[in-house]
Design an enzyme around this catalytic site. Structure first.
Site, PDB file in Angstrom:
ATOM      1  N   ASP A  25      76.617 -45.358  27.581  1.00  0.00           N
ATOM      2  CA  ASP A  25      76.124 -46.202  28.665  1.00  0.00           C
ATOM      3  C   ASP A  25      76.507 -47.657  28.402  1.00  0.00           C
ATOM      4  O   ASP A  25      76.523 -48.110  27.249  1.00  0.00           O
ATOM      5  CB  ASP A  25      74.599 -46.069  28.750  1.00  0.00           C
ATOM      6  CG  ASP A  25      74.042 -46.582  30.058  1.00  0.00           C
ATOM      7  OD1 ASP A  25      74.822 -46.815  30.995  1.00  0.00           O
ATOM      8  OD2 ASP A  25      72.815 -46.760  30.136  1.00  0.00           O
ATOM      9  N   HIS A  42      85.356 -49.362  31.799  1.00  0.00           N
ATOM     10  CA  HIS A  42      85.615 -47.936  31.604  1.00  0.00           C
ATOM     11  C   HIS A  42      86.828 -47.714  30.686  1.00  0.00           C
ATOM     12  O   HIS A  42      86.838 -46.790  29.867  1.00  0.00           O
ATOM     13  CB  HIS A  42      85.829 -47.252  32.947  1.00  0.00           C
ATOM     14  CG  HIS A  42      84.604 -47.217  33.803  1.00  0.00           C
ATOM     15  ND1 HIS A  42      83.368 -46.834  33.321  1.00  0.00           N
ATOM     16  CD2 HIS A  42      84.413 -47.518  35.124  1.00  0.00           C
ATOM     17  CE1 HIS A  42      82.469 -46.893  34.296  1.00  0.00           C
ATOM     18  NE2 HIS A  42      83.081 -47.304  35.394  1.00  0.00           N
ATOM     19  N   ASN A  73      76.911 -38.812  39.080  1.00  0.00           N
ATOM     20  CA  ASN A  73      77.883 -39.904  39.150  1.00  0.00           C
ATOM     21  C   ASN A  73      78.747 -39.872  40.409  1.00  0.00           C
ATOM     22  O   ASN A  73      79.428 -40.859  40.730  1.00  0.00           O
ATOM     23  CB  ASN A  73      78.789 -39.913  37.917  1.00  0.00           C
ATOM     24  CG  ASN A  73      78.100 -40.420  36.677  1.00  0.00           C
ATOM     25  OD1 ASN A  73      78.502 -40.101  35.556  1.00  0.00           O
ATOM     26  ND2 ASN A  73      77.045 -41.217  36.835  1.00  0.00           N
ATOM     27  N   SER A 201      68.420 -39.016  31.222  1.00  0.00           N
ATOM     28  CA  SER A 201      69.320 -38.950  32.385  1.00  0.00           C
ATOM     29  C   SER A 201      69.904 -37.555  32.610  1.00  0.00           C
ATOM     30  O   SER A 201      71.108 -37.399  32.807  1.00  0.00           O
ATOM     31  CB  SER A 201      70.441 -39.988  32.242  1.00  0.00           C
ATOM     32  OG  SER A 201      69.916 -41.296  32.257  1.00  0.00           O
TER      33      SER A 201
END
Length: 245
Positions: A25, A42, A73, A201
């Site tokens: 994360d 990313h 996502n 999550s």
């Protein structure tokens, strides 16, 4: 490049976890702090994947499971999802030879067949080419959600009971775990989440029942061998009771 320092010694025989999972994360926040587009974060996150997968092997971790793309996502902007899939293509293309050379088995969990046809083909090619590797295992969670995994396992067992192939009374933890995507992996020992967030999550909910949890403030692109070593040292210093004393 020198190998990372070994995890500090303790008198526990299981001081180094066999199976470590990481919720990676903080890529977006890393980019925002530098006034860069999210894709830059990313890209640096992919570099961290390379760095940490090597460091984990050097430290003696048998299985490293990385939460790369959750089933939630898909709610992100279309352009960001497209960029993430492009990075995945590049990772698979660039890393396959090293995985083979290092005897690393690649496993993918999650509904990866919902991805584009070319990505599915690449994933299945790399997993097949590394299937018989005898070294460490790198597990990538793609289009993965733990609640969906548990539901699939429940439906599968219900169908077996309805067909008469299985007695409801025979269902125990081992029978249930055999239906999960991680059925052929060691139990999860340590789950790390980066970036300061403290939640799971929808990641490995069943598997994390007795895992040690470590939350670190480091953003994923900055996560390095030293940070991993600190997390493993924290794990080594804990007393795992599994409900006992």
């Amino acid at each position: 490049m020198p190998k990372p320092a070994p995890v500090p010694y303790t008198d526990r025989t299981d001081a180094v976890p066999r199976h470590v999972a990481i919720i990676m994360d903080g890529n977006g926040r890393w980019a925002k702090k530098r006034h860069l587009p999210r894709i830059a974060g990313h890209k640096q996150g992919v570099e961290a994947v390379r760095r940490i997968s090597r460091a984990a092997r050097d430290m003696g971790v048998e299985v490293l499971t990385l939460y790369a793309f959750s089933s939630e996502n898909w709610r992100r902007p279309e352009a960001e999802v497209r960029d993430l899939m492009g990075l995945l293509r590049r990772f698979l293309k660039n890393e396959v030879e090293e995985l083979i050379a290092e005897e690393v088995r690649l496993r993918v969990i999650g509904d990866y067949r919902a991805l584009s046809d070319d990505l599915v083909a690449m994933i299945e090619d790399v997993t097949e080419r590394t299937r018989d590797a005898t070294g460490a295992t790198l597990v990538i969670a793609l289009n993965y959600g733990s609640q969906a995994e548990i539901l699939r396992a429940t439906r599968s067992l219900a169908e077996r009971v309805a067909s008469g192939a299985l007695s409801a009374q025979a269902i125990d933890e081992q029978v249930f775990e055999a239906e999960l995507a991680t059925h052929d992996l060691p139990p999860l020992d340590l789950l790390i989440r980066t970036s300061g967030e403290q939640r799971l999550s929808n990641f490995l909910l069943w598997q994390a029942a007795y895992a040690e949890l470590v939350f670190v403030d480091t953003l994923w692109p900055d996560f390095d061998a030293a940070t991993l070593g600190d997390a493993l040292a924290t794990y080594a210093g804990r007393h795992r009771r599994f409900g006992g004393l």
